[in-house]
Scaffold this motif. Sequence first.
Motif, PDB file in Angstrom:
ATOM      1  N   LYS A  63      -3.022   4.940  -4.799  1.00 19.72           N
ATOM      2  CA  LYS A  63      -3.348   4.812  -6.218  1.00 19.72           C
ATOM      3  C   LYS A  63      -2.888   3.446  -6.743  1.00 19.72           C
ATOM      4  CE  LYS A  63      -4.722   9.140  -6.436  1.00 19.72           C
ATOM      5  NZ  LYS A  63      -4.438   9.538  -5.042  1.00 19.72           N
ATOM      6  N   VAL A  64      -3.475   3.039  -7.849  1.00 15.57           N
ATOM      7  CA  VAL A  64      -3.113   1.779  -8.498  1.00 15.57           C
ATOM      8  C   VAL A  64      -2.380   2.105  -9.789  1.00 15.57           C
ATOM      9  CG1 VAL A  64      -3.979  -0.333  -9.564  1.00 15.57           C
ATOM     10  CG2 VAL A  64      -5.067   0.568  -7.497  1.00 15.57           C
ATOM     11  N   GLY A  65      -1.117   1.694  -9.860  1.00 14.92           N
ATOM     12  CA  GLY A  65      -0.303   2.031 -11.025  1.00 14.92           C
ATOM     13  C   GLY A  65      -0.489   1.109 -12.210  1.00 14.92           C
ATOM     14  N   ASP A  66      -0.982  -0.122 -11.980  1.00 15.56           N
ATOM     15  CA  ASP A  66      -1.115  -1.103 -13.055  1.00 15.56           C
ATOM     16  C   ASP A  66      -2.497  -1.753 -12.969  1.00 15.56           C
ATOM     17  OD1 ASP A  66      -0.546  -2.785 -15.153  1.00 15.56           O
ATOM     18  OD2 ASP A  66       0.659  -4.187 -13.961  1.00 15.56           O
ATOM     19  N   PRO A  67      -3.528  -1.068 -13.465  1.00 10.62           N
ATOM     20  CA  PRO A  67      -4.904  -1.567 -13.319  1.00 10.62           C
ATOM     21  C   PRO A  67      -5.109  -2.942 -13.954  1.00 10.62           C
ATOM     22  CG  PRO A  67      -4.878   0.714 -14.047  1.00 10.62           C
ATOM     23  CD  PRO A  67      -3.473   0.219 -14.159  1.00 10.62           C
TER      24      PRO A  67
ATOM     25  N   LEU B  32      -4.131  -2.044   5.223  1.00  7.34           N
ATOM     26  CA  LEU B  32      -3.331  -3.238   5.432  1.00  7.34           C
ATOM     27  C   LEU B  32      -2.134  -3.195   4.486  1.00  7.34           C
ATOM     28  CD1 LEU B  32      -6.195  -5.915   5.584  1.00  7.34           C
ATOM     29  CD2 LEU B  32      -5.145  -4.655   7.475  1.00  7.34           C
ATOM     30  N   GLU B  33      -1.198  -4.088   4.687  1.00  5.64           N
ATOM     31  CA  GLU B  33      -0.039  -4.137   3.792  1.00  5.64           C
ATOM     32  C   GLU B  33      -0.501  -4.414   2.372  1.00  5.64           C
ATOM     33  OE1 GLU B  33       4.061  -6.762   3.106  1.00  5.64           O
ATOM     34  OE2 GLU B  33       2.801  -7.099   4.867  1.00  5.64           O
ATOM     35  N   ALA B  34      -0.029  -3.618   1.425  1.00  7.91           N
ATOM     36  CA  ALA B  34      -0.423  -3.780   0.026  1.00  7.91           C
ATOM     37  C   ALA B  34      -0.045  -5.170  -0.476  1.00  7.91           C
ATOM     38  CB  ALA B  34       0.238  -2.705  -0.836  1.00  7.91           C
ATOM     39  N   VAL B  35      -0.791  -5.641  -1.457  1.00  8.01           N
ATOM     40  CA  VAL B  35      -0.533  -6.947  -2.055  1.00  8.01           C
ATOM     41  C   VAL B  35       0.146  -6.723  -3.399  1.00  8.01           C
ATOM     42  CG1 VAL B  35      -1.555  -9.097  -2.867  1.00  8.01           C
ATOM     43  CG2 VAL B  35      -2.556  -7.902  -0.911  1.00  8.01           C
ATOM     44  N   ASP B  36       1.453  -6.917  -3.426  1.00  6.40           N
ATOM     45  CA  ASP B  36       2.242  -6.725  -4.646  1.00  6.40           C
ATOM     46  C   ASP B  36       1.959  -5.360  -5.277  1.00  6.40           C
ATOM     47  OD1 ASP B  36       4.157  -7.418  -6.493  1.00  6.40           O
ATOM     48  OD2 ASP B  36       2.801  -8.601  -7.749  1.00  6.40           O
ATOM     49  N   GLY B  37       1.855  -4.338  -4.448  1.00 10.74           N
ATOM     50  CA  GLY B  37       1.640  -2.977  -4.933  1.00 10.74           C
ATOM     51  C   GLY B  37       0.185  -2.569  -5.040  1.00 10.74           C
ATOM     52  N   TYR B  38      -0.747  -3.498  -4.858  1.00 12.19           N
ATOM     53  CA  TYR B  38      -2.180  -3.178  -4.941  1.00 12.19           C
ATOM     54  C   TYR B  38      -2.710  -2.900  -3.533  1.00 12.19           C
ATOM     55  CZ  TYR B  38      -1.977  -4.671  -9.775  1.00 12.19           C
ATOM     56  OH  TYR B  38      -1.644  -4.769 -11.104  1.00 12.19           O
ATOM     57  N   PRO B  39      -3.349  -1.744  -3.309  1.00 12.95           N
ATOM     58  CA  PRO B  39      -3.769  -1.354  -1.954  1.00 12.95           C
ATOM     59  C   PRO B  39      -4.847  -2.277  -1.397  1.00 12.95           C
ATOM     60  CG  PRO B  39      -4.705   0.134  -3.585  1.00 12.95           C
ATOM     61  CD  PRO B  39      -3.731  -0.733  -4.322  1.00 12.95           C
ATOM     62  N   LEU B  40      -4.747  -2.536  -0.110  1.00 15.66           N
ATOM     63  CA  LEU B  40      -5.716  -3.376   0.575  1.00 15.66           C
ATOM     64  C   LEU B  40      -6.147  -2.641   1.842  1.00 15.66           C
ATOM     65  CD1 LEU B  40      -7.125  -6.200   0.595  1.00 15.66           C
ATOM     66  CD2 LEU B  40      -5.237  -6.972   2.044  1.00 15.66           C
ATOM     67  N   THR B  41      -7.450  -2.487   2.027  1.00 15.53           N
ATOM     68  CA  THR B  41      -7.974  -1.702   3.143  1.00 15.53           C
ATOM     69  C   THR B  41      -9.043  -2.482   3.885  1.00 15.53           C
ATOM     70  OG1 THR B  41      -7.651   0.282   1.783  1.00 15.53           O
ATOM     71  CG2 THR B  41      -8.943   0.524   3.799  1.00 15.53           C
ATOM     72  N   ALA B  42      -8.827  -2.702   5.179  1.00 13.58           N
ATOM     73  CA  ALA B  42      -9.856  -3.322   6.018  1.00 13.58           C
ATOM     74  C   ALA B  42     -10.894  -2.265   6.368  1.00 13.58           C
ATOM     75  CB  ALA B  42      -9.232  -3.900   7.282  1.00 13.58           C
ATOM     76  N   TYR B  43     -12.156  -2.629   6.375  1.00  6.47           N
ATOM     77  CA  TYR B  43     -13.217  -1.662   6.617  1.00  6.47           C
ATOM     78  C   TYR B  43     -14.413  -2.365   7.241  1.00  6.47           C
ATOM     79  CZ  TYR B  43     -15.783  -3.836   2.877  1.00  6.47           C
ATOM     80  OH  TYR B  43     -16.467  -4.761   2.133  1.00  6.47           O
TER      81      TYR B  43
ATOM     82  N   ARG C 118      -6.177 -10.821   4.249  1.00  6.71           N
ATOM     83  CA  ARG C 118      -5.064 -10.467   3.366  1.00  6.71           C
ATOM     84  C   ARG C 118      -4.514 -11.708   2.668  1.00  6.71           C
ATOM     85  NH1 ARG C 118       0.281 -10.063   2.657  1.00  6.71           N
ATOM     86  NH2 ARG C 118       0.978  -8.238   1.457  1.00  6.71           N
ATOM     87  N   GLU C 119      -4.410 -12.812   3.396  1.00  7.52           N
ATOM     88  CA  GLU C 119      -3.942 -14.055   2.785  1.00  7.52           C
ATOM     89  C   GLU C 119      -4.870 -14.469   1.637  1.00  7.52           C
ATOM     90  OE1 GLU C 119      -3.637 -16.917   5.905  1.00  7.52           O
ATOM     91  OE2 GLU C 119      -2.003 -15.864   6.926  1.00  7.52           O
ATOM     92  N   ALA C 120      -6.175 -14.265   1.831  1.00  4.55           N
ATOM     93  CA  ALA C 120      -7.130 -14.562   0.771  1.00  4.55           C
ATOM     94  C   ALA C 120      -6.930 -13.614  -0.406  1.00  4.55           C
ATOM     95  CB  ALA C 120      -8.563 -14.460   1.303  1.00  4.55           C
ATOM     96  N   ALA C 121      -6.717 -12.329  -0.116  1.00  2.84           N
ATOM     97  CA  ALA C 121      -6.506 -11.343  -1.181  1.00  2.84           C
ATOM     98  C   ALA C 121      -5.251 -11.652  -1.982  1.00  2.84           C
ATOM     99  CB  ALA C 121      -6.427  -9.940  -0.584  1.00  2.84           C
ATOM    100  N   VAL C 122      -4.206 -12.114  -1.316  1.00  2.00           N
ATOM    101  CA  VAL C 122      -2.962 -12.499  -1.998  1.00  2.00           C
ATOM    102  C   VAL C 122      -3.255 -13.593  -3.022  1.00  2.00           C
ATOM    103  CG1 VAL C 122      -0.743 -13.681  -1.704  1.00  2.00           C
ATOM    104  CG2 VAL C 122      -1.386 -11.831  -0.151  1.00  2.00           C
TER     105      VAL C 122
END
Length: 203
Positions: A50-54, A134-145, A189-193
């Motif tokens: 879940k995302v706690g801080d949209p 993948l490892e979340a980015v500062d609490g935001y979920p990241l999923t490879a697909y 992930r580096e790009a997502a960060v």
Amino acid sequence: MRRTVLIVGAVALTVSACSNPTPNGTPTPTSAGTSLSSSNPASTRPDIPKVGDPIDLTRFKQAPCNTLTKTQVEELLGVTADGKARDGAGPACTWVAPSTTRPLVSVVFSNEQDSGTARIYEAKGKSYQFLEPLEAVDGYPLTAYGIKDERSLGRCSAALGTSDTETIGVAAEQSEANVGIKDPCDVAREAAVRVLATIRGGN
């Protein structure tokens, strides 16, 4: 041809999103980086993060090439490159090393709410044979697909959950020299960060 395959993979996130809009429609836009309340009845499974801080994405949907700065692009690709915007299933921008077909990075938004990370998990074993948190980015979920696992080819697409009803598609393709040396999902992930840092900063 490889470039086309990756971009199609990234856009798959928004194509399926547009075919299944949420019944509540689109939220009222606010400024970039501010919080919104969101709920997603589809995301009731305990394994779906879940995302706690949209985050509201309105501003960057209007200018997707603003999601990465020139410095960030150079950090990711190793060279400077201008983003090229496109608007198919949703607003998107692609940065590719000049005079080559790779490496490249793409950022893709959906035109409407897309059920967030829940939609990715629910497509596992169906539309997507490959799915890996993948490892979340500062609490935001990241999923490879992906329709299939293309990491051995130097390609990875990932969905960054910015609320329980929206994601940003981030795709990366490595240079041929780096294939097999570094996991392309680490590059995604580096790009997502960097994308998240830019969006939250409102730049």
